[in-house]
Design a protein around this motif. Structure first.
Motif, PDB file in Angstrom:
ATOM      1  N   UNK A 186       0.844  -1.193   0.000  1.00 34.39           N
ATOM      2  CA  UNK A 186       0.000   0.000   0.000  1.00 34.39           C
ATOM      3  C   UNK A 186       0.872   1.234   0.000  1.00 34.39           C
ATOM      4  N   UNK A 187       0.442   2.249   0.748  1.00 33.47           N
ATOM      5  CA  UNK A 187       1.207   3.497   0.765  1.00 33.47           C
ATOM      6  C   UNK A 187       2.525   3.378   1.519  1.00 33.47           C
ATOM      7  N   UNK A 188       2.816   2.165   1.999  1.00 30.87           N
ATOM      8  CA  UNK A 188       4.075   1.926   2.696  1.00 30.87           C
ATOM      9  C   UNK A 188       5.225   1.607   1.752  1.00 30.87           C
ATOM     10  N   UNK A 189       4.912   1.262   0.487  1.00 32.08           N
ATOM     11  CA  UNK A 189       6.002   0.743  -0.323  1.00 32.08           C
ATOM     12  C   UNK A 189       5.881   0.911  -1.812  1.00 32.08           C
ATOM     13  N   UNK A 190       6.428  -0.076  -2.525  1.00 28.67           N
ATOM     14  CA  UNK A 190       6.519  -0.014  -3.977  1.00 28.67           C
ATOM     15  C   UNK A 190       6.254  -1.399  -4.555  1.00 28.67           C
ATOM     16  N   UNK A 191       5.600  -1.429  -5.690  1.00 30.15           N
ATOM     17  CA  UNK A 191       5.359  -2.669  -6.426  1.00 30.15           C
ATOM     18  C   UNK A 191       6.403  -2.757  -7.532  1.00 30.15           C
ATOM     19  N   UNK A 192       7.183  -3.850  -7.507  1.00 28.55           N
ATOM     20  CA  UNK A 192       8.206  -4.031  -8.532  1.00 28.55           C
ATOM     21  C   UNK A 192       9.613  -4.092  -7.975  1.00 28.55           C
ATOM     22  N   UNK A 193       9.797  -4.759  -6.829  1.00 31.75           N
ATOM     23  CA  UNK A 193      11.116  -4.784  -6.191  1.00 31.75           C
ATOM     24  C   UNK A 193      12.154  -5.511  -7.045  1.00 31.75           C
ATOM     25  N   UNK A 194      11.725  -6.404  -7.936  1.00 29.68           N
ATOM     26  CA  UNK A 194      12.694  -7.139  -8.744  1.00 29.68           C
ATOM     27  C   UNK A 194      13.482  -6.213  -9.665  1.00 29.68           C
ATOM     28  N   UNK A 195      12.946  -5.032  -9.937  1.00 27.63           N
ATOM     29  CA  UNK A 195      13.623  -4.102 -10.835  1.00 27.63           C
ATOM     30  C   UNK A 195      14.987  -3.682 -10.300  1.00 27.63           C
ATOM     31  N   UNK A 196      15.090  -3.510  -8.985  1.00 26.15           N
ATOM     32  CA  UNK A 196      16.358  -3.065  -8.408  1.00 26.15           C
ATOM     33  C   UNK A 196      17.059  -4.168  -7.618  1.00 26.15           C
ATOM     34  N   UNK A 197      16.463  -5.363  -7.574  1.00 27.09           N
ATOM     35  CA  UNK A 197      17.086  -6.476  -6.864  1.00 27.09           C
ATOM     36  C   UNK A 197      17.773  -7.450  -7.831  1.00 27.09           C
ATOM     37  N   UNK A 198      17.904  -7.053  -9.087  1.00 26.87           N
ATOM     38  CA  UNK A 198      18.643  -7.858 -10.036  1.00 26.87           C
ATOM     39  C   UNK A 198      17.797  -8.741 -10.915  1.00 26.87           C
ATOM     40  N   UNK A 199      16.486  -8.582 -10.830  1.00 27.89           N
ATOM     41  CA  UNK A 199      15.605  -9.390 -11.659  1.00 27.89           C
ATOM     42  C   UNK A 199      15.102  -8.615 -12.861  1.00 27.89           C
ATOM     43  N   UNK A 200      13.831  -8.592 -13.023  1.00 29.07           N
ATOM     44  CA  UNK A 200      13.193  -7.947 -14.166  1.00 29.07           C
ATOM     45  C   UNK A 200      11.797  -8.480 -14.302  1.00 29.07           C
ATOM     46  N   UNK A 201      11.582  -9.616 -13.633  1.00 31.93           N
ATOM     47  CA  UNK A 201      10.252 -10.214 -13.590  1.00 31.93           C
ATOM     48  C   UNK A 201      10.024 -10.769 -12.202  1.00 31.93           C
ATOM     49  N   UNK A 202       8.772 -11.071 -11.893  1.00 33.85           N
ATOM     50  CA  UNK A 202       8.411 -11.601 -10.576  1.00 33.85           C
ATOM     51  C   UNK A 202       7.747 -12.964 -10.747  1.00 33.85           C
ATOM     52  N   UNK A 203       7.852 -13.847  -9.738  1.00 32.95           N
ATOM     53  CA  UNK A 203       7.242 -15.169  -9.845  1.00 32.95           C
ATOM     54  C   UNK A 203       5.772 -15.195  -9.451  1.00 32.95           C
ATOM     55  N   UNK A 204       5.237 -14.040  -9.085  1.00 24.70           N
ATOM     56  CA  UNK A 204       3.864 -13.977  -8.592  1.00 24.70           C
ATOM     57  C   UNK A 204       3.031 -13.012  -9.427  1.00 24.70           C
ATOM     58  N   UNK A 205       1.753 -12.966  -9.134  1.00 24.34           N
ATOM     59  CA  UNK A 205       0.833 -12.020  -9.773  1.00 24.34           C
ATOM     60  C   UNK A 205       0.607 -10.842  -8.835  1.00 24.34           C
ATOM     61  N   UNK A 206       0.494  -9.647  -9.401  1.00 22.85           N
ATOM     62  CA  UNK A 206       0.165  -8.454  -8.622  1.00 22.85           C
ATOM     63  C   UNK A 206      -1.169  -7.919  -9.117  1.00 22.85           C
ATOM     64  N   UNK A 207      -2.150  -7.837  -8.223  1.00 21.02           N
ATOM     65  CA  UNK A 207      -3.488  -7.420  -8.611  1.00 21.02           C
ATOM     66  C   UNK A 207      -4.024  -6.393  -7.616  1.00 21.02           C
ATOM     67  N   UNK A 208      -4.747  -5.414  -8.112  1.00 24.91           N
ATOM     68  CA  UNK A 208      -5.326  -4.371  -7.262  1.00 24.91           C
ATOM     69  C   UNK A 208      -6.536  -4.940  -6.540  1.00 24.91           C
ATOM     70  N   UNK A 209      -6.523  -4.904  -5.227  1.00 27.50           N
ATOM     71  CA  UNK A 209      -7.663  -5.423  -4.492  1.00 27.50           C
ATOM     72  C   UNK A 209      -8.332  -4.374  -3.616  1.00 27.50           C
ATOM     73  N   UNK A 210      -7.817  -3.160  -3.646  1.00 26.61           N
ATOM     74  CA  UNK A 210      -8.497  -2.024  -3.031  1.00 26.61           C
ATOM     75  C   UNK A 210      -8.278  -0.838  -3.957  1.00 26.61           C
TER      76      UNK A 210
END
Length: 207
Positions: free
Chosen positions: A77-101
């Motif tokens: 939520x307003x605590x963070x960021x969606x897409x941590x793999x971008x700066x952790x050396x990845x480029x993709x994530x193994x999970x799904x990200x969906x808006x639920x609120x």
């Protein structure tokens, strides 16, 4: 787009904590977007083009089983960021990200986020660099606690944890969501959520 000379705090904790110089560099590139309920930000294996900094919405990180059944492993939520793999050396994530609120977020192109993250030259002396690393550590902790709770806690306790995590990431105490969706997030039967919510309401804890 944010006016770098008219800074508004209290929207996203990471953006609020940036130094003045970092904020001025990023502000012209931050695009405010509406995220409707159910909007899928990315699927497993997708190449991430943007990082999202939620302000009034909540994004669920879901792990989807082969059967198609989802289970929430973390929320942003307003605590963070969606897409941590971008700066952790990845480029993709193994999970799904969906808006639920439903709500809003600021999005930033992946290349610009990585450029700012690497501005510190690999040393932990940049505000955004440090904030993103500390947030990622917190996110890992949340995933671990969620896993333990889902394994060892009853539905009542799981619902309480889920509600508290949600309210911590919203600007108000009002949460608009169905019991069926909560059940999907927790990986439990809807009847269990209905019973647990009834107990909380009778105790005067929720309305």
């Amino acid at each position: 787009m944010i006016d770098p000379h008219n800074r508004t705090l209290g929207q996203n904790h990471i953006l609020d904590s940036l130094s003045a110089n970092e904020y001025k560099r990023l502000a012209p590139h931050l695009e405010r977007v509406a995220l409707p309920l159910g909007d899928i930000i990315y699927e497993p294996g997708d190449e991430l083009r943007y990082a999202y900094f939620p302000t009034t919405c909540i994004v669920s990180m879901l792990y989807v089983m082969e059967s198609g059944a989802p289970a929430e492993i973390a929320m942003v939520g307003n605590d963070g960021v969606v897409g941590v793999s971008l700066f952790m050396g990845g480029g993709s994530m193994p999970n799904r990200a969906v808006v639920r609120s439903v709500g809003y977020a600021y999005r930033l192109r992946a290349q610009l986020l990585l450029q700012e993250f690497n501005r510190a030259g690999g040393c932990r002396n940049g505000t955004l660099h440090d904030l993103l690393l500390r947030y990622t550590q917190g996110l890992i902790t949340q995933i671990a606690q969620t896993s333990v709770c889902n394994r060892h806690h009853c539905v009542d306790q799981q619902l309480c944890r889920w509600l508290l995590l949600s309210l911590d990431r919203l600007p108000s105490n009002e949460l608009i969501i169905t019991q069926e969706l909560i059940a999907n997030m927790l990986g439990v039967r809807r009847e269990g959520v209905t019973e647990a919510a009834g107990k909380l309401q009778q105790a005067g804890l929720i309305d």
